[in-house]
Design a protein around this motif. Structure first.
Motif, PDB file in Angstrom:
ATOM      1  N   ALA A 266      -1.967   1.011 -13.834  1.00  0.00           N
ATOM      2  CA  ALA A 266      -2.958   0.688 -12.800  1.00  0.00           C
ATOM      3  C   ALA A 266      -2.408   0.990 -11.409  1.00  0.00           C
ATOM      4  CB  ALA A 266      -3.366  -0.780 -12.914  1.00  0.00           C
ATOM      5  N   LEU A 267      -1.151   0.665 -11.187  1.00  0.00           N
ATOM      6  CA  LEU A 267      -0.536   0.922  -9.887  1.00  0.00           C
ATOM      7  C   LEU A 267      -0.460   2.418  -9.598  1.00  0.00           C
ATOM      8  CD1 LEU A 267       1.030  -0.203  -7.410  1.00  0.00           C
ATOM      9  CD2 LEU A 267       3.123   0.064  -8.770  1.00  0.00           C
TER      10      LEU A 267
ATOM     11  N   SER B 154       0.795  -1.225   0.000  1.00  0.00           N
ATOM     12  CA  SER B 154       0.000   0.000   0.000  1.00  0.00           C
ATOM     13  C   SER B 154       0.826   1.272   0.000  1.00  0.00           C
ATOM     14  CB  SER B 154      -0.928   0.013   1.215  1.00  0.00           C
ATOM     15  OG  SER B 154      -0.160  -0.016   2.420  1.00  0.00           O
TER      16      SER B 154
ATOM     17  N   GLN C 267      -2.288   4.778 -10.730  1.00  0.00           N
ATOM     18  CA  GLN C 267      -3.604   5.400 -10.603  1.00  0.00           C
ATOM     19  C   GLN C 267      -4.427   4.850  -9.444  1.00  0.00           C
ATOM     20  OE1 GLN C 267      -5.306   6.586 -14.809  1.00  0.00           O
ATOM     21  NE2 GLN C 267      -4.340   4.580 -14.989  1.00  0.00           N
ATOM     22  N   ASP C 268      -3.886   3.897  -8.711  1.00  0.00           N
ATOM     23  CA  ASP C 268      -4.589   3.284  -7.591  1.00  0.00           C
ATOM     24  C   ASP C 268      -4.559   4.237  -6.389  1.00  0.00           C
ATOM     25  OD1 ASP C 268      -5.577   1.749  -5.518  1.00  0.00           O
ATOM     26  OD2 ASP C 268      -4.486  -0.058  -6.097  1.00  0.00           O
ATOM     27  N   SER C 269      -5.703   4.799  -6.035  1.00  0.00           N
ATOM     28  CA  SER C 269      -5.758   5.780  -4.950  1.00  0.00           C
ATOM     29  C   SER C 269      -5.483   5.171  -3.583  1.00  0.00           C
ATOM     30  CB  SER C 269      -7.125   6.472  -4.939  1.00  0.00           C
ATOM     31  OG  SER C 269      -8.162   5.533  -4.747  1.00  0.00           O
ATOM     32  N   SER C 270      -5.550   3.836  -3.479  1.00  0.00           N
ATOM     33  CA  SER C 270      -5.283   3.182  -2.200  1.00  0.00           C
ATOM     34  C   SER C 270      -3.791   2.967  -1.958  1.00  0.00           C
ATOM     35  CB  SER C 270      -6.006   1.834  -2.127  1.00  0.00           C
ATOM     36  OG  SER C 270      -5.439   0.896  -3.025  1.00  0.00           O
TER      37      SER C 270
END
Length: 216
Positions: A76-77, A23, A79-82
């Motif tokens: 994808a990584l 994360s 742009q992943d807000s988490s």
């Protein structure tokens, strides 16, 4: 500080499908220069703070590579807000990544902004200086101006690129504690939240002129 070669993983064009980075990741980029419109993105370095560095090299199609259009896992990584993205001088890295990959980043933390908010007793806020002062780690900058556009990177370049992300988690831990101590953590977050927009302004040519400044 030398990085073990088995801690450096080099990929062409994208991250592997099965990679798990958690994360919070540290990110850096290497380019042909400091103008995103002119100087192409060559390398993206990532670390989960576990002593491993994952390097994604971009080779243009005319040199036999895949270019920038085939990196779904990396996009994808990013742009992943988490997933929190730690960077040093994120303003530049965010602009380069948004320009070449056609994405908008989020959840960005910049250790240089943190340093400028709390390490105010000096005008030195470079990564090498802060790593030495706060972590006791000496980082070589010898390869900083080398040819990152070469399809065949040297061992020295790989070690240099890896060093720029391997210690960002530890540096952020130190700086965040100082931000909290000085009551500036929320102010820092406001700056971080603005970074994707600041990068878009830079790409539009507002990197020198300030749209917030008053002019007659």
């Amino acid at each position: 500080m030398s990085t073990p070669r088995n801690a450096i993983h080099l990929y062409e064009g994208d991250l592997p499908d099965d990679i798990e980075l958690g994360s919070s990741i540290a990110i850096d980029t290497e380019t042909m220069g400091l103008n995103p419109h002119r100087d192409r993105l060559c390398l993206v370095q990532i670390s989960a703070g576990d002593g491993q560095a994952h390097l994604v090299q971009f080779v243009p199609e005319h040199l036999g590579g895949r270019g920038y259009g085939h990196c779904p896992n990396l996009k994808a990584l990013l742009q992943d807000s988490s997933v929190t993205k730690l960077m040093h001088f994120a303003r530049f890295d965010v602009a380069v990544l948004q320009h070449y990959l056609g994405i908008t980043l989020n959840s960005v933390i910049c250790t240089k902004i943190a340093a400028r908010l709390v390490y105010t007793f000096t005008d030195k806020h470079g990564l090498a200086y802060l790593s030495r002062e706060l972590l006791g780690i000496d980082m070589s900058k010898q390869q900083q101006s080398s040819d990152w556009g070469s399809p065949n990177l040297t061992e020295e370049q790989l070690h240099y690129a890896a060093s720029d992300v391997l210690h960002l988690h530890a540096l952020w831990n130190k700086l965040e504690a100082m931000l909290i101590r000085e009551g500036r953590r929320d102010l820092a977050q406001s700056c971080y939240d603005f970074l994707p927009a600041r990068a878009k302004l830079d790409l539009l040519g507002y990197d020198v002129s300030d749209i917030f400044a008053h002019r007659a």
